[in-house]
Motif scaffolding. Structure first.
Motif, PDB file in Angstrom:
ATOM      1  N   GLY A 194       0.808  -1.222   0.000  1.00 11.62           N
ATOM      2  CA  GLY A 194       0.000   0.000   0.000  1.00 11.62           C
ATOM      3  C   GLY A 194       0.834   1.262   0.000  1.00 11.62           C
ATOM      4  N   LYS A 195       2.151   1.115  -0.255  1.00 11.76           N
ATOM      5  CA  LYS A 195       3.020   2.290  -0.215  1.00 11.76           C
ATOM      6  C   LYS A 195       2.657   3.283  -1.316  1.00 11.76           C
ATOM      7  N   SER A 196       2.451   2.779  -2.534  1.00  9.86           N
ATOM      8  CA  SER A 196       2.108   3.679  -3.633  1.00  9.86           C
ATOM      9  C   SER A 196       0.759   4.336  -3.403  1.00  9.86           C
ATOM     10  N   THR A 197      -0.174   3.570  -2.818  1.00  8.96           N
ATOM     11  CA  THR A 197      -1.503   4.130  -2.534  1.00  8.96           C
ATOM     12  C   THR A 197      -1.392   5.286  -1.555  1.00  8.96           C
ATOM     13  N   LEU A 198      -0.481   5.151  -0.585  1.00 11.40           N
ATOM     14  CA  LEU A 198      -0.304   6.218   0.391  1.00 11.40           C
ATOM     15  C   LEU A 198       0.154   7.506  -0.287  1.00 11.40           C
ATOM     16  N   ILE A 199       1.084   7.368  -1.226  1.00 14.54           N
ATOM     17  CA  ILE A 199       1.537   8.559  -1.959  1.00 14.54           C
ATOM     18  C   ILE A 199       0.391   9.133  -2.785  1.00 14.54           C
ATOM     19  N   LYS A 200      -0.348   8.236  -3.433  1.00 13.27           N
ATOM     20  CA  LYS A 200      -1.471   8.707  -4.253  1.00 13.27           C
ATOM     21  C   LYS A 200      -2.504   9.427  -3.397  1.00 13.27           C
ATOM     22  N   ALA A 201      -2.669   8.981  -2.149  1.00 15.28           N
ATOM     23  CA  ALA A 201      -3.626   9.648  -1.257  1.00 15.28           C
ATOM     24  C   ALA A 201      -3.168  11.071  -0.961  1.00 15.28           C
ATOM     25  N   ILE A 202      -1.856  11.237  -0.722  1.00 12.38           N
ATOM     26  CA  ILE A 202      -1.330  12.587  -0.471  1.00 12.38           C
ATOM     27  C   ILE A 202      -1.550  13.471  -1.695  1.00 12.38           C
ATOM     28  N   LEU A 203      -1.328  12.897  -2.893  1.00 14.54           N
ATOM     29  CA  LEU A 203      -1.409  13.670  -4.129  1.00 14.54           C
ATOM     30  C   LEU A 203      -2.839  13.838  -4.629  1.00 14.54           C
ATOM     31  N   GLY A 204      -3.799  13.272  -3.924  1.00 14.13           N
ATOM     32  CA  GLY A 204      -5.183  13.414  -4.370  1.00 14.13           C
ATOM     33  C   GLY A 204      -5.514  12.553  -5.578  1.00 14.13           C
ATOM     34  N   LEU A 205      -4.763  11.469  -5.770  1.00 14.95           N
ATOM     35  CA  LEU A 205      -5.009  10.612  -6.940  1.00 14.95           C
ATOM     36  C   LEU A 205      -5.902   9.411  -6.624  1.00 14.95           C
ATOM     37  N   VAL A 206      -6.119   9.131  -5.341  1.00 12.32           N
ATOM     38  CA  VAL A 206      -7.108   8.109  -4.967  1.00 12.32           C
ATOM     39  C   VAL A 206      -8.081   8.725  -3.959  1.00 12.32           C
ATOM     40  N   LYS A 207      -9.240   8.100  -3.878  1.00  8.79           N
ATOM     41  CA  LYS A 207     -10.272   8.635  -3.001  1.00  8.79           C
ATOM     42  C   LYS A 207     -10.032   8.211  -1.557  1.00  8.79           C
ATOM     43  N   VAL A 208      -9.951   9.193  -0.676  1.00 11.23           N
ATOM     44  CA  VAL A 208      -9.813   8.905   0.751  1.00 11.23           C
ATOM     45  C   VAL A 208     -11.223   8.900   1.345  1.00 11.23           C
ATOM     46  N   VAL A 209     -11.645   7.738   1.887  1.00 10.21           N
ATOM     47  CA  VAL A 209     -13.018   7.671   2.393  1.00 10.21           C
ATOM     48  C   VAL A 209     -13.110   8.073   3.862  1.00 10.21           C
ATOM     49  N   GLU A 210     -11.995   7.944   4.577  1.00 14.23           N
ATOM     50  CA  GLU A 210     -12.003   8.333   5.985  1.00 14.23           C
ATOM     51  C   GLU A 210     -10.649   8.920   6.346  1.00 14.23           C
ATOM     52  N   GLY A 211     -10.624   9.814   7.308  1.00 11.82           N
ATOM     53  CA  GLY A 211      -9.363  10.346   7.805  1.00 11.82           C
ATOM     54  C   GLY A 211      -9.032  11.703   7.240  1.00 11.82           C
ATOM     55  N   LYS A 212      -7.889  12.224   7.682  1.00  8.61           N
ATOM     56  CA  LYS A 212      -7.490  13.567   7.288  1.00  8.61           C
ATOM     57  C   LYS A 212      -6.017  13.575   6.886  1.00  8.61           C
ATOM     58  N   ILE A 213      -5.659  14.458   5.969  1.00  6.52           N
ATOM     59  CA  ILE A 213      -4.258  14.650   5.613  1.00  6.52           C
ATOM     60  C   ILE A 213      -3.955  16.144   5.729  1.00  6.52           C
ATOM     61  N   TYR A 214      -2.944  16.472   6.544  1.00  5.63           N
ATOM     62  CA  TYR A 214      -2.571  17.873   6.721  1.00  5.63           C
ATOM     63  C   TYR A 214      -1.172  18.105   6.183  1.00  5.63           C
ATOM     64  N   PHE A 215      -1.002  19.229   5.464  1.00  7.42           N
ATOM     65  CA  PHE A 215       0.333  19.679   5.074  1.00  7.42           C
ATOM     66  C   PHE A 215       0.520  21.077   5.645  1.00  7.42           C
ATOM     67  N   GLU A 216       1.485  21.231   6.525  1.00  5.51           N
ATOM     68  CA  GLU A 216       1.708  22.486   7.243  1.00  5.51           C
ATOM     69  C   GLU A 216       0.410  23.014   7.847  1.00  5.51           C
ATOM     70  N   GLY A 217      -0.360  22.107   8.433  1.00  7.49           N
ATOM     71  CA  GLY A 217      -1.579  22.515   9.113  1.00  7.49           C
ATOM     72  C   GLY A 217      -2.800  22.640   8.223  1.00  7.49           C
ATOM     73  N   LYS A 218      -2.599  22.624   6.893  1.00  6.85           N
ATOM     74  CA  LYS A 218      -3.725  22.752   5.962  1.00  6.85           C
ATOM     75  C   LYS A 218      -4.295  21.379   5.622  1.00  6.85           C
TER      76      LYS A 218
END
Lengths: 237, 314
Positions: free
Chosen positions: A42-66
């Motif tokens: 799931g390593k590539s999926t994790l990167i894709k989640a950060i980049l907005g390339l896969v749908k995140v159904v639950e949880g949050k991703i913050y970059f510098e608080g955003k």
């Protein structure tokens, strides 16, 4: 310590399969953090989640608080993230220079692009300077992976993500690549998220690591701690 | 007429058509590059170009002016029709072409064919007396009264045809410079090679797709204007054949390669023009012969003249 990237309880779905399950990681500013795991963990999926390339159904991703979870890829990049993607994702029919220019796509001033070439890319990859006008697809495999990293450096990022930089490289080149990643982190102060299958190489240069298996984080800690973990010892050492 | 002048006339006629086919084919290649889709409505965009420019000629009262005003209005008509049809191309891309491009190939095939029919029928129904053939006026005659054409080494060159050739060559050169020398051109090439990697560099893919459809549709509109000027008549279904020819030209040249599309367009037109002149009753069969050449290409060089070979793709 100021944090740069934080994922909180992230779950993603592809078809009916959950690719990431309740994943939480944190990357502090200035650190070099690794994400380990075997093929299909799931390593590539994790990167894709950060980049907005896969749908995140639950949880949050913050970059510098955003909260960046609904950001499209180009918006995520514009916040100051660069990625050296897996495999040879260089533009094969563009020249080396054109590839590097694409890395600084968001920069308008020509002088700034020149500066980044001279200060960020050429010191690490003198070979690329000799081959600026060569078509990228005709470079050797090692040179292509240099271009891949050099192109990401052209973004002058706050956070640089390396996706499997050692994949398909000869052992001596893996060592060289590890050195370069270490220098980028230690000398330039660029925060690094290193996604790697090769735990030996990754733990050598990182401050902290996460171990991903079947979409879940099953271990985390400093390299010393991780090397002692039974489950990783079984898998790697 | 000497045999040299006959030959020159054939080449000249071929070039007239070739420039039109090329401008249509470039659109097919551009769209295929950035969206991996074959837009079968593109021929009808070409038709829209002819109708929009005819409408603008009437609305601006171009034919009632003369001198410098005339030249100014003529340039305005050409540019305005390109902008309007370019905008329509982006509109159709957003509502039909892009949404279906992610689906199976068959879906985009049917959807773009359907879009083409819808555009064609809309012109037939809503343009005043839209099902009739419309006369497209001669334009440069106004500037050179009393003379319709010039003679050069025994061949006859209409002023309007010289305009087609000059504008066509200028536009092709500008396009090549744009694709090769500008940042937008570089970005279009990068998106065509690996759209996801380009978005990882911060490229807004949707913006690039819009720009590409604007350029491709504007070029097709210019071809439509030229076609009206060349035959002095336009009709609502003129885009059906033009689309197939443009697509074939893009395939001959190597789909996705814009220089290939230009070469393919000229090659197709030259085969037509040569067979019309050299084969008895050839003008009846010229299109058949040209498509036979297309089929030969598909069999013996499926990647096209300038298309990459399989090993380069790996």
């Amino acid at each position: 310590m100021a944090e740069m990237l934080r994922m909180e309880h992230v779950t993603t779905v592809y078809g009916i399969n959950k690719m990431l399950i309740d994943v939480s990681i944190k990357v502090d500013k200035g650190k070099c953090v690794s994400l380990l795991g075997s093929n299909g963990a799931g390593k590539s999926t994790l990167i894709k989640a950060i980049l907005g390339l896969v749908k995140v159904v639950e949880g949050k991703i913050y970059f510098e608080g955003k909260d960046i979870i609904h950001y499209s890829t180009h918006r995520v990049i514009s916040l100051g993230i660069s990625i050296a993607p897996e495999g040879k994702r260089i533009f094969p029919k563009l020249t080396v220079l054109e590839n590097l220019r694409m890395g600084a796509y968001l920069v308008k001033e020509k002088k700034e692009i020149e500066r980044r070439l001279e200060e960020l890319v050429f010191p690490y990859f003198p070979r690329l300077k000799e081959r600026l006008n060569q078509i990228a697809g005709t470079l050797s495999g090692g040179e292509q992976s240099m271009l891949n990293i050099g192109r990401a450096l052209m973004g002058n990022p706050k956070l640089m993500i390396f996706d499997e930089p050692s994949f398909g490289l000869a052992p001596i080149l893996i060592q060289e690549t590890a050195e370069i990643i270490k220098k980028i982190n230690r000398e330039k102060g660029i925060t690094v998220l290193l996604v790697e299958q090769n735990a030996n190489m990754a733990l050598e240069i990182t401050h902290y690591g996460y171990f991903l298996q079947k979409g879940q984080i099953i271990a985390e800690g400093t390299p010393e701690e991780l090397k002692k973990e039974e489950i990783i010892r079984k898998a790697y050492f | 007429m000497s045999s040299t002048s006959i030959f020159l006339q054939i080449i000249f006629n071929g070039a007239m058509l070739g420039i039109q086919y090329s401008l249509i084919a470039v659109g097919f290649s551009l769209f295929f590059g950035v969206l991996d889709v074959i837009n079968f409505a593109h021929g009808d965009i070409f038709m829209l170009g002819a109708f929009v420019s005819l409408t603008l000629i009437n609305v601006t009262g171009l034919l009632n002016t003369s001198g410098a005003t005339y030249v100014f209005l003529l340039i305005l008509v050409i540019i305005l029709s390109m902008i309007i049809v370019g905008g329509l191309g982006v509109f159709f891309e957003r509502i039909v072409v892009k949404p279906v491009s992610k689906g199976p190939t068959l879906m985009s095939l049917v959807a773009t064919l359907g879009l083409g029919i819808a555009i064609r029928e809309a012109v037939r129904l809503f343009y005043p007396r839209g099902s009739e053939t419309k006369r497209f006026p001669e334009l440069l005659v106004k500037l050179f009264p009393g003379k319709e054409a010039i003679e050069f080494k025994g061949i006859i060159l209409r002023y309007d045809n010289l305009l087609i050739l000059a504008v066509g060559i200028i536009v092709v050169i500008l396009l090549a410079l744009y694709i090769n020398k500008t940042k937008m051109g570089l970005t279009i090439r990068a998106v065509a090679q690996d759209a996801e990697a380009a978005s990882m560099m911060g490229v807004n893919k949707n913006l690039i797709i819009d720009v590409t459809f604007f350029i491709g549709s504007a070029l097709a509109a210019l071809a439509g204007f030229m076609n009206g000027l060349y035959y002095n008549s336009i009709i609502f279904d003129m885009g059906a054949m033009a689309g197939i020819v443009g697509f074939s030209a893009a395939v001959i040249g190597g789909l996705g390669n814009i220089y290939g599309a230009i070469v393919g367009g000229f090659l197709f037109a030259m085969v037509e023009s040569l067979s019309a002149a050299l084969i008895p009753r050839g003008s009846e069969f010229m299109t058949v012969i040209a498509f036979a050449v297309v089929i030969l290409f598909l069999v013996f060089r499926p990647s096209g003249i300038l298309g990459e070979r399989a090993y380069e793709r790996v």
